[in-house]
Design a protein around this motif. Structure first.
Motif, PDB file in Angstrom:
ATOM      1  N   MET A  89       0.824  -1.200   0.000  1.00  0.00           N
ATOM      2  CA  MET A  89       0.000   0.000   0.000  1.00  0.00           C
ATOM      3  C   MET A  89       0.870   1.266   0.000  1.00  0.00           C
ATOM      4  SD  MET A  89      -3.561   0.348   1.917  1.00  0.00           S
ATOM      5  CE  MET A  89      -4.189  -0.869   0.759  1.00  0.00           C
ATOM      6  N   SER A  90       2.035   1.202   0.671  1.00  0.00           N
ATOM      7  CA  SER A  90       2.966   2.337   0.616  1.00  0.00           C
ATOM      8  C   SER A  90       3.433   2.559  -0.811  1.00  0.00           C
ATOM      9  CB  SER A  90       4.183   2.078   1.512  1.00  0.00           C
ATOM     10  OG  SER A  90       3.788   1.859   2.837  1.00  0.00           O
ATOM     11  N   VAL A  91       3.781   1.461  -1.489  1.00  0.00           N
ATOM     12  CA  VAL A  91       4.214   1.569  -2.877  1.00  0.00           C
ATOM     13  C   VAL A  91       3.076   2.135  -3.722  1.00  0.00           C
ATOM     14  CG1 VAL A  91       4.917   0.278  -4.918  1.00  0.00           C
ATOM     15  CG2 VAL A  91       5.898  -0.305  -2.702  1.00  0.00           C
ATOM     16  N   THR A 126       0.803   7.038  -6.672  1.00  0.00           N
ATOM     17  CA  THR A 126      -0.182   8.073  -6.998  1.00  0.00           C
ATOM     18  C   THR A 126       0.443   9.456  -6.972  1.00  0.00           C
ATOM     19  OG1 THR A 126      -0.857   8.532  -4.719  1.00  0.00           O
ATOM     20  CG2 THR A 126      -1.949   6.696  -5.825  1.00  0.00           C
ATOM     21  N   GLY A 127       1.720   9.518  -6.588  1.00  0.00           N
ATOM     22  CA  GLY A 127       2.399  10.803  -6.565  1.00  0.00           C
ATOM     23  C   GLY A 127       2.597  11.376  -5.170  1.00  0.00           C
ATOM     24  N   LEU A 128       2.144  10.666  -4.148  1.00  0.00           N
ATOM     25  CA  LEU A 128       2.346  11.157  -2.785  1.00  0.00           C
ATOM     26  C   LEU A 128       3.830  11.108  -2.433  1.00  0.00           C
ATOM     27  CD1 LEU A 128      -0.505   9.624  -0.571  1.00  0.00           C
ATOM     28  CD2 LEU A 128      -0.260  11.964  -1.377  1.00  0.00           C
ATOM     29  N   PRO A 129       4.346  12.108  -1.701  1.00  0.00           N
ATOM     30  CA  PRO A 129       5.740  12.040  -1.228  1.00  0.00           C
ATOM     31  C   PRO A 129       5.929  10.877  -0.247  1.00  0.00           C
ATOM     32  CG  PRO A 129       4.868  14.271  -1.070  1.00  0.00           C
ATOM     33  CD  PRO A 129       3.714  13.373  -1.376  1.00  0.00           C
ATOM     34  N   ALA A 172      -5.898  17.219   0.174  1.00  0.00           N
ATOM     35  CA  ALA A 172      -4.964  17.459  -0.929  1.00  0.00           C
ATOM     36  C   ALA A 172      -4.436  16.168  -1.547  1.00  0.00           C
ATOM     37  CB  ALA A 172      -3.796  18.324  -0.442  1.00  0.00           C
ATOM     38  N   PHE A 173      -4.763  15.030  -0.953  1.00  0.00           N
ATOM     39  CA  PHE A 173      -4.306  13.763  -1.536  1.00  0.00           C
ATOM     40  C   PHE A 173      -5.019  13.543  -2.873  1.00  0.00           C
ATOM     41  CE2 PHE A 173      -2.536  11.013   2.170  1.00  0.00           C
ATOM     42  CZ  PHE A 173      -1.817  12.088   2.644  1.00  0.00           C
ATOM     43  N   PRO A 174      -4.341  12.947  -3.856  1.00  0.00           N
ATOM     44  CA  PRO A 174      -5.019  12.661  -5.128  1.00  0.00           C
ATOM     45  C   PRO A 174      -6.134  11.616  -4.943  1.00  0.00           C
ATOM     46  CG  PRO A 174      -2.780  11.774  -5.116  1.00  0.00           C
ATOM     47  CD  PRO A 174      -2.922  12.592  -3.888  1.00  0.00           C
ATOM     48  N   ASP A 175      -7.120  11.648  -5.841  1.00  0.00           N
ATOM     49  CA  ASP A 175      -8.254  10.728  -5.739  1.00  0.00           C
ATOM     50  C   ASP A 175      -7.817   9.267  -5.684  1.00  0.00           C
ATOM     51  OD1 ASP A 175      -9.853  12.886  -5.749  1.00  0.00           O
ATOM     52  OD2 ASP A 175     -10.797  12.511  -7.697  1.00  0.00           O
ATOM     53  N   SER A 176      -6.829   8.932  -6.530  1.00  0.00           N
ATOM     54  CA  SER A 176      -6.381   7.531  -6.557  1.00  0.00           C
ATOM     55  C   SER A 176      -5.864   7.126  -5.178  1.00  0.00           C
ATOM     56  CB  SER A 176      -5.293   7.359  -7.612  1.00  0.00           C
ATOM     57  OG  SER A 176      -4.328   8.398  -7.491  1.00  0.00           O
ATOM     58  N   ALA A 177      -5.161   8.045  -4.501  1.00  0.00           N
ATOM     59  CA  ALA A 177      -4.665   7.747  -3.157  1.00  0.00           C
ATOM     60  C   ALA A 177      -5.824   7.553  -2.196  1.00  0.00           C
ATOM     61  CB  ALA A 177      -3.755   8.873  -2.668  1.00  0.00           C
ATOM     62  N   LYS A 178      -6.862   8.357  -2.364  1.00  0.00           N
ATOM     63  CA  LYS A 178      -8.025   8.221  -1.480  1.00  0.00           C
ATOM     64  C   LYS A 178      -8.706   6.874  -1.673  1.00  0.00           C
ATOM     65  CE  LYS A 178      -8.843  13.202  -1.224  1.00  0.00           C
ATOM     66  NZ  LYS A 178      -9.521  14.307  -1.931  1.00  0.00           N
ATOM     67  N   TYR A 179      -8.847   6.441  -2.926  1.00  0.00           N
ATOM     68  CA  TYR A 179      -9.471   5.130  -3.162  1.00  0.00           C
ATOM     69  C   TYR A 179      -8.632   4.016  -2.545  1.00  0.00           C
ATOM     70  CZ  TYR A 179     -13.154   6.827  -6.252  1.00  0.00           C
ATOM     71  OH  TYR A 179     -14.272   7.443  -6.743  1.00  0.00           O
ATOM     72  N   ILE A 180      -7.313   4.136  -2.697  1.00  0.00           N
ATOM     73  CA  ILE A 180      -6.437   3.104  -2.120  1.00  0.00           C
ATOM     74  C   ILE A 180      -6.594   3.084  -0.601  1.00  0.00           C
ATOM     75  CG2 ILE A 180      -4.019   2.494  -1.716  1.00  0.00           C
ATOM     76  CD1 ILE A 180      -3.466   3.625  -4.568  1.00  0.00           C
ATOM     77  N   MET A 181      -6.670   4.263   0.004  1.00  0.00           N
ATOM     78  CA  MET A 181      -6.826   4.318   1.459  1.00  0.00           C
ATOM     79  C   MET A 181      -8.199   3.801   1.894  1.00  0.00           C
ATOM     80  SD  MET A 181      -4.830   7.796   2.619  1.00  0.00           S
ATOM     81  CE  MET A 181      -5.143   7.525   4.377  1.00  0.00           C
ATOM     82  N   ILE A 182      -9.227   4.052   1.091  1.00  0.00           N
ATOM     83  CA  ILE A 182     -10.562   3.514   1.403  1.00  0.00           C
ATOM     84  C   ILE A 182     -10.480   1.987   1.496  1.00  0.00           C
ATOM     85  CG2 ILE A 182     -12.865   3.122   0.412  1.00  0.00           C
ATOM     86  CD1 ILE A 182     -12.718   6.006  -0.707  1.00  0.00           C
ATOM     87  N   PHE A 183      -9.822   1.398   0.501  1.00  0.00           N
ATOM     88  CA  PHE A 183      -9.673  -0.056   0.511  1.00  0.00           C
ATOM     89  C   PHE A 183      -8.802  -0.494   1.694  1.00  0.00           C
ATOM     90  CE2 PHE A 183      -7.680  -4.008  -1.390  1.00  0.00           C
ATOM     91  CZ  PHE A 183      -8.808  -4.782  -1.241  1.00  0.00           C
TER      92      PHE A 183
END
Ligand SMILES: [K+]
Ligand SMILES: [K+]
Lengths: 482, 482
Positions: free
Chosen positions: A407-409, A414-417, A448-459
């Motif tokens: 999940m970190s990868v 998604t572009g998160l630092p 400010a997190f990108p949407d893709s990051a939010k979906y990954i975190m939802i899962f």
């Protein structure tokens, strides 16, 4: 073939109940007079009707016994369906959230994670603030029921170690499930009321106290203010520490306090290990800050204790910027979040008892390797730990770590630092709440997190809350062929 | 009681051999004419004499069979005693190192980690540069012998999965240990010579080629220059990729190439999985960089491939600042370092086959949980994976992760920032080499780390290189009583 109808029936009923639970926020909005109440009225009607229709459609399966496989489906289905409906008020209401943000907030609520995408909480209609509290309270209740009734017989994550304390088979459980759930609900409500009253007595506004009580006893961590708990007085912070601790010890022990029995709680091996671990973490961070020259006073001690218990219990209330304390306290807090509270509580993460079993098993195998002729059987709390339990615990630990890594990868992709990606994965998987880094807003909001990051975190939140295995099982082909 | 004398005898001999190995650097220093040779002369005399005396003192135990417990003591003792003596030239020589730095460098060498505390390598006497290469070469040889002869019978980390390919009991091993070590040594020397020649043909200075060959085939990563491999041409980088790959595949397979048998290498399940994983990581990072708008050319591909293979094999040669690629490639590289190469090579870290076994075991248990009535037995490479192997692998994985966590906390406690503490623990435990963060020098040197951090990393490198279990066993009370 897996018959989905008994599962659909229960989920339908739960969705209908969720619809009914939208009534209190509606009333609060009505009382506040900001014309926000139609949001909850419409959401409630939509949710209640849809749930009822699904339940009706599956009604012919009512009363049928639920198999273990249907139990998995029911558990995952509940934590997917309820957040989906719970998201509606965030989309229709003053937050005007897009689907991804609304679902993130609802999933963060139902999984008691407490990560938020909304800043400016203080200005939101009270109905929405109450709704966030209700979601966490409900999610906390749900997970305790799942942990007490289902996980031990599902052989998930070594929970079978507690089987003797609960029930051996699903057949024995189901008849008593209603009774147990009722007793549990009563304890949970009493704990919540005690928390509300304490907060009010110590000076909190009654509405604010109610929402914070809902999110304290569920170790959820949503607040009514961007300042979270840093805006409250010292006595309130100490009271919160107490309730976060109580919310993360086994509820079977808490139940007995009502009948005046304190010993089972005080002498529970999990509670003792947990209290010891909390004390150690507080001491460690406190000592570090003293060494680094921070003023040694009550204020500093309290903030350290608050943050340690907040993260250990998985509540995640904010109280100042802990990253300012330096790298060492932060690493300790991250480690603390990967441990978590006691099983059978609303707490999350890997849990103290699994670490105890891991350490016992590691020591036993080291002794075996070093002196192969000795027979070694690891014991915990006076009982031998069965091989089956050790395997399940190691399985779960391995899964947690691999999932955290993947999940970190994924979040970094998604572009998160670096910091945001790793602590974002950490907060989602372990249902803690806060994440760290420059992209995290001053109030802790992850908008400010990108949407893709939010979906990954939802899962990730879903995975972590259901102890991974319950979700992953659905991805095996044999589960569906079964 | 554990008789330490047979262990002392072997370690004494090895220390004496280490003393003899100081002669080549002495000769190189003599040829260079910088008056640095007395350093190696004195070190050689001191080391050779001490080793010989210890061997003599324990001589009456010569030829006695070594028990499994003595095997553990011998392995750990070797990797403690040899670095201690190997550190002498760094203290006496041009580096003028304090004890902690000298020991760090020597341990980093003998464990083939490749992290360095010295900047300004280009100006060092050639003898010292060669000495660093010899240490890694020797450490690589040592670990392959340990992995092939000892670990499978010690039941360490699931190595018993390869027992059928090696030897069942210590009794069967010892008579053939010398033969096998000889065959291994021959292969290792041939590989090294092939590497030296290739580097020379492709334009490297013969001395530089020699040192880099010593540190390539040992997946060590020490260089003769602060620029490490970023200073070399494209053909040299591709050649290095090839040799780093070869150094991290099972040496039993490499041995057969000498007799023209390529199939065992190409069809080895570990090698195939490893090659696939490398290709996937290269593709992933390459794709990320293309998406981020980096120019899509041979140069970019080569740097990605070089760094992936450098970290996957655990070599850790530097080639540009990978942190500039962004968070996602860095997280992937950190994950890659936590996987590592094949067992039975000079490579380090958790190793590919353990992940294969973990995934198989996880899938099997998920299937079991989802459909308890089916009998599931996980298989790998056509063979059933015994329960014993699964447990050992999970044990080792859990130990690696917990040790990584504890070591990150410990390093943060020394005052290292977050990035330095976590990647420092990562590079030590997995014997990779590079660490990341602002406290890491431009050349990758860790000289700015506090002494306490260096001692922790010294212990971490030892732990990681000996697959944790071998060291941890010595900390069990039964080991010494048994
Ligand atoms: K939480
Ligand atoms: K290395």
């Amino acid at each position: 073939m897996l018959d989905p109808r008994p599962v659909g029936y229960v989920i339908g009923l739960l969705v209908a109940v969720l619809g009914l639970l939208m009534v209190p926020p509606m009333l609060v909005d009505l009382a506040e007079g900001r014309e926000h109440w139609p949001v909850f009225f419409e959401s409630a009607v939509l949710t209640f009707l849809t749930g009822s229709l699904v339940a009706l459609a599956c009604q012919n399966s009512r009363g049928r016994e639920i198999t273990i496989r249907q139990g998995f489906l029911l558990t995952v289905g509940t934590w997917v369906a309820l957040p989906a409906f719970a998201a509606i008020p965030f989309m229709m209401g003053a937050t005007q959230a897009r689907f991804v943000d609304a679902l993130f907030e609802a999933m963060s609520g139902m999984t008691t994670t407490g990560a938020t995408v909304f800043a400016g909480l203080d200005d939101l209609p009270k109905g929405l603030l109450l709704w966030r509290g209700i979601l966490q309270w409900l999610g906390g209740l749900g997970i305790v029921i799942v942990a007490m009734l289902f996980l031990p017989i599902m052989r998930v994550g070594g929970m079978q170690f507690f089987r003797s304390e609960s029930f051996d088979t699903l057949g024995k459980v189901m008849p008593r499930a209603i009774d147990i759930s009722k007793a549990l609900l009563a304890t949970y409500i009493v704990l919540t009321l005690a928390c509300v009253l304490t907060y009010i007595v110590l000076g909190m506004d009654p509405f604010v106290a109610t929402v914070h009580a809902l999110t304290s006893v569920s170790t959820g961590g949503f607040s009514t203010s961007d300042a979270s708990f840093s805006g409250f007085s010292a006595p309130l912070q100490y009271a919160c520490i107490l309730f976060m601790f109580l919310a993360s010890v086994p509820f079977v022990r808490l139940m007995l306090i009502g009948s005046g029995k304190f010993r089972p709680l005080l002498f529970d091996f999990q509670v003792q290990a947990y209290a010891l671990a909390i004390a150690a973490a507080i001491f460690l961070i406190f000592a570090m800050r003293v060494i680094m020259g921070d003023p040694l006073d009550e204020d500093m001690f309290r903030h350290v204790a608050f943050n340690v218990v907040s993260i250990f219990s998985g509540t995640g209330y904010g109280d100042g910027d802990v990253t300012l304390w330096g790298a060492a306290p932060l690493v300790v807090l991250l480690a603390v979040g990967a441990i978590g509270g006691c099983t059978g509580s609303t707490g999350c993460s890997i849990k103290v008892f699994r670490y105890l079993i891991l350490f016992k098993a590691l020591a036993a195998q080291l002794r075996l390797i070093g002196s192969p002729n000795r027979i070694v059987s690891p014991r915990l709390a006076g009982r031998p730990i069965e091989q089956d339990v050790i395997e399940s615990v190691m399985l779960m630990f391995t899964m947690f770590i691999l999932t955290l890594g993947l999940m970190s990868v994924a979040l970094a992709l998604t572009g998160l630092p670096f910091m945001e990606a790793t602590t974002g994965a950490w907060t989602a998987i372990f249902n803690v709440g806060p994440a760290f880094g420059e992209l995290v807003g001053d109030s802790g909001a992850l908008s400010a997190f990108p949407d893709s990051a939010k979906y990954i975190m939802i899962f990730g939140m879903l995975l972590g809350r259901l102890e991974l295995v319950v979700v992953y099982v659905l991805f095996t082909s044999t589960f569906w062929r079964g």
